[in-house]
Every structure is written in structure tokens, then in C-alpha cells.
Design an enzyme around this catalytic site. Structure first.
Site, short mmCIF file in Angstrom:
data_model
loop_
_atom_site.label_atom_id
_atom_site.label_comp_id
_atom_site.label_asym_id
_atom_site.label_seq_id
_atom_site.Cartn_x
_atom_site.Cartn_y
_atom_site.Cartn_z
N ASP A 10 0.83 -1.21 0.00
CA ASP A 10 0.00 0.00 0.00
C ASP A 10 0.86 1.26 0.00
OD1 ASP A 10 -2.33 1.47 0.03
OD2 ASP A 10 -2.55 1.40 2.21
N HIS A 27 4.02 2.62 -9.72
CA HIS A 27 3.81 1.19 -9.92
C HIS A 27 5.09 0.50 -10.38
CE1 HIS A 27 -0.35 1.56 -9.02
NE2 HIS A 27 -0.67 2.24 -10.11
N LEU A 121 10.71 -21.03 -2.75
CA LEU A 121 9.65 -20.11 -2.38
C LEU A 121 8.43 -20.27 -3.29
CD1 LEU A 121 8.73 -17.45 -0.80
CD2 LEU A 121 9.67 -16.21 -2.77
#
Length: 210
Positions: A10, A27, A121
Site C-alpha cells: 500500500d 507502480h 519459495l
């Protein structure tokens, strides 16, 4: 060390406004921050990293910004695929994929298939996702199975519910730690079932600075 870390990325808009930059800049810089976090997670042995990349509510944003985000997601998956393979990262995408652009839907399927056997991962992108959507879809699936006689109402348990949730793609569906950047202290309709016992960390840094 937590096995599963979830992140609400955020503060992108505020980061851009503070620097008088267009939204597209924040972004792109946010992708850099995500790449850093993926690298750290691989180094530290975290098993699952789930990032809230695009919520169902985000479809209400201006079309230009949505298009920019969709293009960035597609670019990220294409550009980073070789690196994901080197790092032994498995990619999963959860959410309402039917709303994604056709090209992104196709790429999502290809990347999930290519990385399926990677054992390091697991990177889960929550795209066009919300916790309420997840639970509603799970209820529909269980209702259909009950109607068809596959299961009986008394057979419904927490384990049955979890099998129908989007996070059934992971061996570790429950995050040990949720991090939200930007100083906001809410979970914003993210992993509502899965966060029941999760430690919550709200940090002041905007996502690109995290």
C-alpha cells in the site's frame, strides 16, 4: 522465521504524489520493491510469500490505471520468469482470473505450469482477489457438492472449507505474518479466513520505500 508471509503493498499513489510523479512511476518502482522482497524471502528460507497485487475493488479505478497495472503484471511475469526458475520459485495466482485480460490469463496458466515443480519459495499473486469473493466461491462449491450428494452437511468442517479456498494451492495456507505498508491499519478484505491467527504488522513506510 515465518513459513508464510502475506503483504498488502500500500501507498503507491502517495509515493508518486509526494514526488509529483505520474501514477505509472509509482507502480514501476513498486515492482522494484517487490523484486527485492522476493530476493530476501528466498535468501531467508520463507516458504510462501503472498502479495495483494490487485483487489476486486481495484476494477473501479480509472481504466487507464487499470490497463497500466495489467500490462505491468504481464511484463513482470514474462521478464522475471527465467529468474524465478533460477531461484526455484513456484508461481501461483489466486483470484477471479476470468476478469483478467485474455493475454494475462494465458500467461498466468503458462507460468504456473512452467514453475509447478519448483520447490523453493512459493510466490502467490492475489490478482482480482478479495477475501469475501474467496469465501463466497467456496460456499458455492460446497453447496454444489452437497446438492450432488458428494458430501453431507454434517461432513462440513474447517478442513473441508479450506480445501475450497483459493489458498488450497499451498501447503501453508495460513500466513504467520501479515505486513501492510503506508501506515493504514486494516486488512482491506484480504485473506479473511486465512488470517484468523496471523500476527499483523503495520509499518509507516510507503510500499516503494519499504
Amino acid at each position: 522465521m515465518p513459513k508464510h508471509v502475506a503483504v498488502i503493498m500500500d501507498g503507491n499513489w502517495r509515493w508518486a504524489r509526494q514526488r509529483n510523479l505520474p501514477t505509472s512511476f509509482c507502480h514501476k518502482d513498486g515492482l522494484r520493491a517487490l523484486t527485492d522482497l522476493i530476493d530476501i524471502s528466498c535468501q531467508w528460507g520463507i516458504r510462501v510469500l503472498t502479495v495483494f497485487a490487485f483487489s476486486t475493488e481495484n476494477w473501479l479505478r480509472p481504466k487507464l490505471e487499470v490497463d497500466i497495472l495489467m500490462n505491468l503484471f504481464e511484463w513482470e511475469l514474462k521478464e522475471e520468469l527465467k529468474k524465478f526458475m533460477r531461484q526455484n520459485v513456484r508461481i501461483s495466482v489466486i483470484g477471479d482470473s476470468k476478469k483478467l485480460p485474455k493475454s494475462l490469463q494465458k500467461l498466468k496458466t503458462e507460468v504456473e505450469d512452467i514453475t509447478r515443480n519448483n520447490s523453493g519459495l512459493q510466490l502467490i499473486f492475489a490478482l482480482s482477489y478479495s477475501g469475501q469473493y474467496d469465501i463466497v466461491e467456496e460456499c458455492k462449491s460446497i453447496a454444489e457438492k452437497t446438492k450432488d450428494g458428494v458430501i453431507q452437511p454434517n461432513d462440513i468442517t474447517e478442513a473441508i472449507i479450506e480445501q475450497e479456498l483459493e489458498t488450497n494451492c499451498s501447503k501453508f495456507p495460513h500466513p504467520d505474518l501479515l505486513i501492510r505498508t503506508s501506515g493504514e491499519q486494516r486488512i482491506s478484505n484480504f485473506l479473511l479466513w486465512q488470517l484468523a491467527y496471523t500476527e499483523l504488522a503495520f509499518v509507516k513506510s510507503l510500499w516503494s520505500d519499504f
